[in-house]
Write a protein that holds these residues in place. Structure first.
Motif, PDB file in Angstrom:
ATOM      1  N   ILE A 117       0.840  -1.202   0.000  1.00  0.00           N
ATOM      2  CA  ILE A 117       0.000   0.000   0.000  1.00  0.00           C
ATOM      3  C   ILE A 117       0.872   1.248   0.000  1.00  0.00           C
ATOM      4  N   GLY A 118       1.981   1.196   0.719  1.00  0.00           N
ATOM      5  CA  GLY A 118       2.903   2.331   0.749  1.00  0.00           C
ATOM      6  C   GLY A 118       3.467   2.637  -0.629  1.00  0.00           C
ATOM      7  N   VAL A 119       3.844   1.585  -1.367  1.00  0.00           N
ATOM      8  CA  VAL A 119       4.354   1.783  -2.730  1.00  0.00           C
ATOM      9  C   VAL A 119       3.276   2.434  -3.599  1.00  0.00           C
ATOM     10  N   ALA A 120       2.028   1.952  -3.463  1.00  0.00           N
ATOM     11  CA  ALA A 120       0.924   2.539  -4.239  1.00  0.00           C
ATOM     12  C   ALA A 120       0.734   4.013  -3.890  1.00  0.00           C
ATOM     13  N   MET A 121       0.875   4.360  -2.616  1.00  0.00           N
ATOM     14  CA  MET A 121       0.742   5.764  -2.204  1.00  0.00           C
ATOM     15  C   MET A 121       1.845   6.625  -2.820  1.00  0.00           C
ATOM     16  N   PHE A 122       3.056   6.104  -2.811  1.00  0.00           N
ATOM     17  CA  PHE A 122       4.167   6.887  -3.386  1.00  0.00           C
ATOM     18  C   PHE A 122       3.969   7.101  -4.885  1.00  0.00           C
ATOM     19  N   LEU A 123       3.373   6.122  -5.558  1.00  0.00           N
ATOM     20  CA  LEU A 123       3.108   6.287  -6.986  1.00  0.00           C
ATOM     21  C   LEU A 123       2.061   7.369  -7.240  1.00  0.00           C
ATOM     22  N   CYS A 124       1.144   7.529  -6.292  1.00  0.00           N
ATOM     23  CA  CYS A 124       0.092   8.552  -6.431  1.00  0.00           C
ATOM     24  C   CYS A 124       0.636   9.941  -6.082  1.00  0.00           C
ATOM     25  N   VAL A 135       1.739  10.168   5.473  1.00  0.00           N
ATOM     26  CA  VAL A 135       1.004   9.038   6.055  1.00  0.00           C
ATOM     27  C   VAL A 135       1.956   8.053   6.734  1.00  0.00           C
ATOM     28  N   LEU A 136       3.112   7.783   6.103  1.00  0.00           N
ATOM     29  CA  LEU A 136       3.943   6.646   6.497  1.00  0.00           C
ATOM     30  C   LEU A 136       5.132   6.980   7.389  1.00  0.00           C
ATOM     31  N   TRP A 137       5.461   8.240   7.599  1.00  0.00           N
ATOM     32  CA  TRP A 137       6.694   8.537   8.346  1.00  0.00           C
ATOM     33  C   TRP A 137       6.654   8.030   9.788  1.00  0.00           C
ATOM     34  N   VAL A 138       5.446   7.876  10.334  1.00  0.00           N
ATOM     35  CA  VAL A 138       5.326   7.424  11.725  1.00  0.00           C
ATOM     36  C   VAL A 138       5.508   5.913  11.871  1.00  0.00           C
ATOM     37  N   VAL A 139       5.364   5.196  10.752  1.00  0.00           N
ATOM     38  CA  VAL A 139       5.367   3.718  10.835  1.00  0.00           C
ATOM     39  C   VAL A 139       6.701   3.166  11.323  1.00  0.00           C
ATOM     40  N   PRO A 140       7.853   3.494  10.689  1.00  0.00           N
ATOM     41  CA  PRO A 140       9.118   2.922  11.177  1.00  0.00           C
ATOM     42  C   PRO A 140       9.451   3.344  12.605  1.00  0.00           C
ATOM     43  N   VAL A 141       9.078   4.581  12.960  1.00  0.00           N
ATOM     44  CA  VAL A 141       9.359   5.046  14.314  1.00  0.00           C
ATOM     45  C   VAL A 141       8.578   4.230  15.338  1.00  0.00           C
ATOM     46  N   ALA A 142       7.282   3.997  15.068  1.00  0.00           N
ATOM     47  CA  ALA A 142       6.441   3.232  16.000  1.00  0.00           C
ATOM     48  C   ALA A 142       6.929   1.787  16.119  1.00  0.00           C
ATOM     49  N   ILE A 143       7.325   1.189  14.974  1.00  0.00           N
ATOM     50  CA  ILE A 143       7.815  -0.197  15.012  1.00  0.00           C
ATOM     51  C   ILE A 143       9.119  -0.294  15.792  1.00  0.00           C
ATOM     52  N   LEU A 144      10.032   0.648  15.564  1.00  0.00           N
ATOM     53  CA  LEU A 144      11.309   0.646  16.296  1.00  0.00           C
ATOM     54  C   LEU A 144      11.094   0.849  17.789  1.00  0.00           C
ATOM     55  N   LEU A 181      -9.062  13.254  -0.137  1.00  0.00           N
ATOM     56  CA  LEU A 181     -10.019  12.385   0.540  1.00  0.00           C
ATOM     57  C   LEU A 181      -9.548  10.923   0.510  1.00  0.00           C
ATOM     58  N   GLY A 182      -8.987  10.514  -0.620  1.00  0.00           N
ATOM     59  CA  GLY A 182      -8.490   9.150  -0.753  1.00  0.00           C
ATOM     60  C   GLY A 182      -7.371   8.837   0.228  1.00  0.00           C
ATOM     61  N   PHE A 183      -6.439   9.759   0.401  1.00  0.00           N
ATOM     62  CA  PHE A 183      -5.327   9.543   1.342  1.00  0.00           C
ATOM     63  C   PHE A 183      -5.824   9.516   2.787  1.00  0.00           C
ATOM     64  N   LEU A 184      -6.850  10.323   3.095  1.00  0.00           N
ATOM     65  CA  LEU A 184      -7.410  10.293   4.450  1.00  0.00           C
ATOM     66  C   LEU A 184      -8.038   8.935   4.749  1.00  0.00           C
ATOM     67  N   PHE A 185      -8.852   8.444   3.800  1.00  0.00           N
ATOM     68  CA  PHE A 185      -9.472   7.122   3.980  1.00  0.00           C
ATOM     69  C   PHE A 185      -8.402   6.022   4.074  1.00  0.00           C
ATOM     70  N   ALA A 186      -7.401   6.101   3.185  1.00  0.00           N
ATOM     71  CA  ALA A 186      -6.350   5.082   3.160  1.00  0.00           C
ATOM     72  C   ALA A 186      -5.571   5.072   4.475  1.00  0.00           C
ATOM     73  N   ALA A 187      -5.263   6.257   5.005  1.00  0.00           N
ATOM     74  CA  ALA A 187      -4.531   6.342   6.269  1.00  0.00           C
ATOM     75  C   ALA A 187      -5.349   5.715   7.395  1.00  0.00           C
ATOM     76  N   ALA A 188      -6.657   6.019   7.408  1.00  0.00           N
ATOM     77  CA  ALA A 188      -7.516   5.461   8.457  1.00  0.00           C
ATOM     78  C   ALA A 188      -7.545   3.930   8.383  1.00  0.00           C
ATOM     79  N   ARG A 189      -7.606   3.388   7.147  1.00  0.00           N
ATOM     80  CA  ARG A 189      -7.630   1.943   6.994  1.00  0.00           C
ATOM     81  C   ARG A 189      -6.262   1.319   7.265  1.00  0.00           C
TER      82      ARG A 189
END
Length: 582
Positions: free
Chosen positions: A153-160, A168-177, A282-290
């Motif tokens: 999904i992240g790759v698809a977002m970067f393509l858009c 949307v994604l910058w928090v993901v690696p920080v939270a996992i670490l 709107l699409g990025f907001l929905f995608a982030a929520a999901r």
């Protein structure tokens, strides 16, 4: 890959393959959660285009409804397969895991059980297996699937739009670490928690086994005080373990939600600058929520996987134990038991037998005598390969018993040990354990020969009476006579007797010895006894002291030699003349 999963997660080969399938289905379901987002965007886009072109937005209403129903039906089908791959496969692997553990325990030498607490093994079989059931149905597949789906999904977002994707994604690696970095702390608290729970289980089991002694010595209050202390320690450990996990996981999940704020701020700036359409925003907001929902589960699953890893290591410590193996083709020409310079130690540096050599010939009674702790029972159990010798070898009919499959070997042995083991079953089935498929008449004949029939007939349901756990409703003498009946029914060529008549009164002892004498004819008999009159008629006597053979020969030869045997005979004669002085 399958082999790696088997090792890491202590799975069977099929369980590892099912885990891969579960990960794939979870991945597909996670990605499919974006379908409703696409459906909403498609509907909004169509409505906007209709309004822009002056068309009626209601046109095509049933198309939207049909598309929505199709999406829901597809989600239902995908989640049905996910359920089957997760839960149904997990339950099958759970059964296989318990069977595998039981099979391993069945084939381990008894020295393993001497070094492990029964409550610890019980905890592994029950509590640890239950924890792993939850782990493989809720944690591991979703963990891997969420990682893969987030990447896709992240790759698809970067393509858009790479800017919104970063928001949307910058928090993901920080939270996992943040969660992964807490592994050492969580492992430390998790280990202490397991040890505290095991201490409570050990103490409760000890109390149940020694309840008579606790009451007789008036130690009830002291026992309960110590139990409360251990329970309090377990409670504190559980709280600390949960707190350690909760602090890091909740912090990581809270940090993850910052991504929604950064998505709104970034999207708002780009929208105001005309660099982003409202539909994309709107699409990025929905995608982030999901996206954040499965990611929140990932963070929980990482912490849960850390804790479950401790249970896996405990289980692997059993599964990787060296089991006793050997040939199943064993047809000895005779049944002479030979100890050839045998040494044995339960633990390194704690020797029990040292350079022990003797022969127990077929058709003769060989008695092992000596002071307590001299190694008599150990030698008897080495003969049946309950353990494997540390040095030298034990042979039956010329074949090293260490090369024979234990179950194949034990077909040739009947045993009556000092510690009788009975099962929570009927008297009939406890005796029939000696020979599978024996008829009721054969069981009753063996019981009569062992002088059991009289007291069995007095039980409420006779031979069909349930005798409780380990024969708790019977006296010690009755339990031992049932054990002897079991050996009589098996009628094996090798007989091992360890204080077989120790719990019998004089009258029953004489009767049972008469029955045993019929059983022993023409067989290899290895008998352990402390009473010299029990072994007076033995063909060969081996005297063991401190793990060494100090004397061996016939009773007459040993009496002439003097030494330990003669001293034991004389001491027992003196003891028989002892009187209570008032």
């Amino acid at each position: 890959m399958t082999k790696k999963l088997q090792h890491v997660f202590a799975l069977s080969e099929k369980g590892a393959k099912d885990l891969v399938k579960a990960v794939i289905w979870c991945f597909v379901c996670n990605v499919s959660l974006m379908l409703p987002v696409g459906a909403v965007l498609f509907t909004v886009q169509h409505l906007l285009d209709s309004m822009k072109n002056g068309n009626n937005p209601v046109d095509g209403f049933w198309i939207y409804v049909g598309f929505g129903v199709a999406v829901l039906f597809l989600l239902f089908i995908l989640h049905w397969f996910q359920y089957a791959s997760l839960y149904l496969a997990t339950y099958k692997e759970s059964a296989n895991r318990r069977i595998s553990l039981a099979e391993t325990l069945r084939r381990l030498p008894l020295s393993f059980f001497g070094n492990r607490d029964l409550s610890d093994l019980t905890s592994t079989m029950i509590a640890d297996c239950s924890s792993l059931d939850q782990m493989f149905s809720h944690y591991v597949p979703q963990l891997f699937a969420s990682v893969f789906s987030t990447l896709v999904i992240g790759v698809a977002m970067f393509l858009c739009d790479w800017r919104m994707a970063l928001a949307v994604l910058w928090v993901v690696p920080v939270a996992i670490l943040l969660t992964a970095g807490s592994k050492k702390i969580q492992d430390s608290f998790g280990t202490k928690n397991i040890l505290n729970k095991r201490a409570v289980a050990d103490y409760i089991q000890e109390g149940l086994e020694t309840m008579r002694e606790i009451r007789a010595c008036g130690r009830q209050e002291i026992y309960m005080e110590k139990l409360e202390e251990k329970l309090a320690a377990m409670e504190r450990g559980s709280i600390h373990s949960e707190l350690a996990t909760g602090v890091f996981v909740c912090s990581a999940q809270a940090f993850l939600r910052l991504g929604l704020a950064s998505t709104i701020l970034t999207g708002g700036v780009l929208l105001a600058g005309g660099e982003l359409s409202f539909l994309y925003f709107l699409g990025f907001l929905f995608a982030a929520a999901r996206l954040y929902d499965p990611l929140g589960l990932v963070l929980q699953n990482i912490a849960a996987t850390f804790n479950a890893k401790l249970q896996i290591e405990r289980m692997r410590s059993i599964l990787e134990q060296p089991v006793q193996e050997g040939t199943e083709e064993f047809t000895p020409q005779n049944f002479d038991i030979v100890f050839d310079h045998v040494s044995f130690a339960y633990r390194e540096g704690d020797g029990v037998l040292d350079d022990v050599s003797f022969i127990a010939r077929q058709g003769e009674v060989t008695a092992l005598i000596g002071p307590s702790g001299g190694g008599k029972s150990t030698a008897c159990k080495l003969a049946a390969r309950f353990w494997d010798a540390s040095g030298g070898k034990v042979t039956l009919g010329g074949a090293d018993v260490a090369t024979v499959d234990p179950e194949t070997l034990l077909k040739y042995y009947s045993m009556v040990f000092q510690d009788v083991v009975l099962f929570r079953d009927t008297v009939m089935e406890n005796i029939r354990l000696g020979r599978r498929g024996a008829t009721d008449e054969e069981v009753i004949a063996a019981a009569k020969a062992a002088r059991c029939d009289e007291f069995i007939r007095k039980l409420p349901k006779g031979y069909q009476t349930m005798i409780g756990e380990n024969g708790s409703t019977l006296s010690g003498g009755e339990r031992q006579r049932i054990s002897i009946a079991r050996a009589l029914l098996k009628d094996a060529p090798v007989i091992l007797l360890d204080e077989a008549t120790a719990s019998l009164d004089v009258e029953n002892e004489s009767a049972v010895q008469e029955a045993l004498s019929r059983l022993l004819q023409g067989k290899t008999v290895l008998v352990i006894a402390h009473r010299m009159r029990t072994v007076a008629g033995a063909d060969h006597i081996v005297v063991l002291e401190n793990g060494h053979v100090v004397q061996q020969g016939t009773p007459e030869e040993l009496m002439e030699q003097g030494g330990l045997y003669r001293r034991m005979v004389e001491l027992q004669k003196e003891a028989s003349d002892w009187k209570l002085v008032q």
